[in-house]
Scaffold this motif. Structure first.
Motif, mmCIF file in Angstrom:
data_model
loop_
_atom_site.group_PDB
_atom_site.id
_atom_site.type_symbol
_atom_site.label_atom_id
_atom_site.label_comp_id
_atom_site.label_asym_id
_atom_site.label_seq_id
_atom_site.Cartn_x
_atom_site.Cartn_y
_atom_site.Cartn_z
ATOM 1 N N UNK A 208 79.375 4.989 0.464
ATOM 2 C CA UNK A 208 80.508 5.735 -0.088
ATOM 3 C C UNK A 208 81.776 5.482 0.722
ATOM 4 N N UNK A 209 81.635 5.480 2.023
ATOM 5 C CA UNK A 209 82.786 5.193 2.883
ATOM 6 C C UNK A 209 83.231 3.747 2.675
ATOM 7 N N UNK A 210 82.290 2.837 2.544
ATOM 8 C CA UNK A 210 82.621 1.427 2.336
ATOM 9 C C UNK A 210 83.391 1.230 1.037
ATOM 10 N N UNK A 211 83.081 2.012 -0.008
ATOM 11 C CA UNK A 211 83.807 1.902 -1.271
ATOM 12 C C UNK A 211 85.275 2.288 -1.093
ATOM 13 N N UNK A 212 85.544 3.288 -0.276
ATOM 14 C CA UNK A 212 86.927 3.683 -0.002
ATOM 15 C C UNK A 212 87.637 2.597 0.795
ATOM 16 N N UNK A 213 86.915 1.981 1.754
ATOM 17 C CA UNK A 213 87.494 0.898 2.548
ATOM 18 C C UNK A 213 87.837 -0.284 1.647
ATOM 19 N N UNK A 214 86.918 -0.660 0.778
ATOM 20 C CA UNK A 214 87.157 -1.800 -0.117
ATOM 21 C C UNK A 214 88.331 -1.556 -1.054
ATOM 22 N N UNK A 215 88.530 -0.311 -1.453
ATOM 23 C CA UNK A 215 89.645 0.011 -2.343
ATOM 24 C C UNK A 215 90.985 -0.002 -1.622
ATOM 25 N N UNK B 141 91.208 14.011 12.266
ATOM 26 C CA UNK B 141 90.439 14.958 11.455
ATOM 27 C C UNK B 141 89.168 14.314 10.926
ATOM 28 N N UNK B 142 89.294 13.071 10.458
ATOM 29 C CA UNK B 142 88.134 12.357 9.922
ATOM 30 C C UNK B 142 87.074 12.176 11.002
ATOM 31 N N UNK C 26 84.650 11.831 1.465
ATOM 32 C CA UNK C 26 85.502 12.796 0.766
ATOM 33 C C UNK C 26 86.790 13.084 1.513
ATOM 34 N N UNK C 27 86.868 12.702 2.789
ATOM 35 C CA UNK C 27 88.034 13.061 3.601
ATOM 36 C C UNK C 27 88.822 11.873 4.118
ATOM 37 N N UNK C 28 88.208 10.707 4.195
ATOM 38 C CA UNK C 28 88.821 9.595 4.919
ATOM 39 C C UNK C 28 90.092 9.081 4.257
ATOM 40 N N UNK C 29 90.240 9.279 2.948
ATOM 41 C CA UNK C 29 91.417 8.753 2.259
ATOM 42 C C UNK C 29 92.618 9.681 2.321
ATOM 43 N N UNK C 30 92.423 10.919 2.682
ATOM 44 C CA UNK C 30 93.543 11.850 2.614
ATOM 45 C C UNK C 30 93.814 12.648 3.862
#
Length: 384
Positions: free
Chosen positions: A100-107, A148-149, A139-143
């Protein structure tokens, strides 16, 4: 045309858009590099022979890699092998353990270095429980801010395996230390300590308290950092420190107390009344003896004693002005030992040499005589 020149005719909004695009491009480049590293690991996921060692840079559930493949990749990336190994470990963890974290990184919606830090923090967790970290962090890493993360990640790592965390915490307690840096040319050293967080807060508060007192006594002639450094030195002199705190004590409790009973606030330890009575019965000599004892070896030439050069050599510190010895010894009870006469040799015909012949040999040789040995000071006593 340079980038600066191409931006000159743009409006403020277009410049901001360019800044945003640059961030996204940088993140995309980092992701592309991580994909390359991951693909290299896939290509080298099987040994080429029975003697081809395999290694697992990532955590539980990540594939193994040929050990010799990582240095080859490091040379292509122009980095140290350990740097490339760390990137491979983080990437494999993100892909296989933190999808899930990797998907945010790739985006491109977060900083890859923050995700890599999360992967490193959670590496010790088994694959069965690392999903707790993955769900919370994704759920938190993008915002949220990186601090905090990482705080969320740390909390979830503890939640995922509290027993392992307790074991690591206990092991880390045995890695606490207090150390001193080398003395610089001005006779100053840096104190380095790894201690319990609570102890660190209390020490910092005491240093601040003493620094406030010194600021009043010296009329704020020193900057805050210098005052705190001076205050830190007071911690080594318990008798003087107690006097300083008593002299500047301000009682904020205006409630009436029974003069016949020893005053003890609710937060005080049970031994405080007895400790106060024992302290009042100590003699000045006993109070002075609370300080630790140190042995300082000072080398002086005849010219230094007569004031022609004024340079002394202090073992463990180096050369310094004779006048500066007062800064080193100013708060200590000094006991001068006799000067060692190098002309009077003492014969020794036994295995264990007495202290005097050992000191004579040490002074004559100037320290450790092994080639290129840097040690020029004794190890016994307190090393200044």
């Amino acid at each position: 045309m340079s980038t600066t020149a191409s931006l000159e005719d743009r409006s403020a909004q277009l410049v901001l858009d360019a800044a945003h695009e640059a961030v996204r491009a940088r993140r995309a480049a980092e992701v592309a590099e991580m994909r390359v590293v991951a693909h290299w690991c896939v290509m080298h996921g099987e040994p080429r022979s029975e003697r081809d060692p395999m290694t697992s840079p990532g955590g539980d559930g990540t594939p193994a890699v040929r050990e010799y493949a990582l240095p080859e990749l490091a040379m292509a990336r122009e980095t140290h092998t350990l740097t490339t190994r760390a990137l491979a470990a983080d990437t494999l963890d993100l892909q296989h353990r933190l999808p899930r974290v990797w998907a945010v990184v790739e985006a491109g919606d977060c900083e890859p270095w923050v995700a890599r830090k999360v992967a490193s923090l959670s590496r010790a967790l088994p694959a069965a429980t690392v999903g707790i970290v993955d769900r919370a962090v994704s759920a938190a890493i993008a915002g949220h801010a990186p601090a905090t993360v990482l705080e969320i990640a740390t909390a979830k790592v503890i939640e995922a395996d509290p027993e392992a965390h307790a074991m690591r915490r206990e092991a880390e307690k045995h890695r606490r230390y207090v150390a001193l840096s080398r003395t610089d040319e001005f006779g100053l050293r840096t104190v380095i300590a790894r201690i319990h967080a609570g102890d660190a807060v209390w020490i910092d508060a005491m240093v601040d308290r003493v620094a406030d007192i010194l600021a009043v006594e010296h009329g704020h002639d020193h900057n805050r950092d210098e005052l705190r450094a001076r205050a830190f030195g007071w911690l080594a002199r318990p008798a003087e420190l107690i006097k300083l705190l008593i002299d500047h004590h301000q009682d904020d409790d205006d409630t009436d107390t029974d003069p016949g009973q020893p005053e003890q606030p609710a937060w005080a330890p049970d031994h405080l009344p007895d400790t106060a009575q024992r302290l009042s019965r100590l003699s000045p000599r006993q109070l002075a003896a609370m300080r630790v004892k140190a042995q300082v070896f000072v080398h002086l030439s005849q010219d230094a004693l007569t004031g022609q050069t004024g340079i002394a050599r202090v073992e463990g510190i180096g050369p310094m002005l004779v006048a500066s010895l007062a800064d080193l010894l100013g708060h200590a009870d000094v006991r001068i030992t006799p000067v060692i006469d190098l002309h009077g040799k003492t014969a020794v015909d036994r295995y264990e040499h007495p202290a005097l012949p050992k000191d004579q040999v040490w002074l004559l040789t100037g320290g450790d005589v092994f080639p290129f040995a840097p040690r020029t000071a004794r190890r016994d006593g307190v090393d200044f």
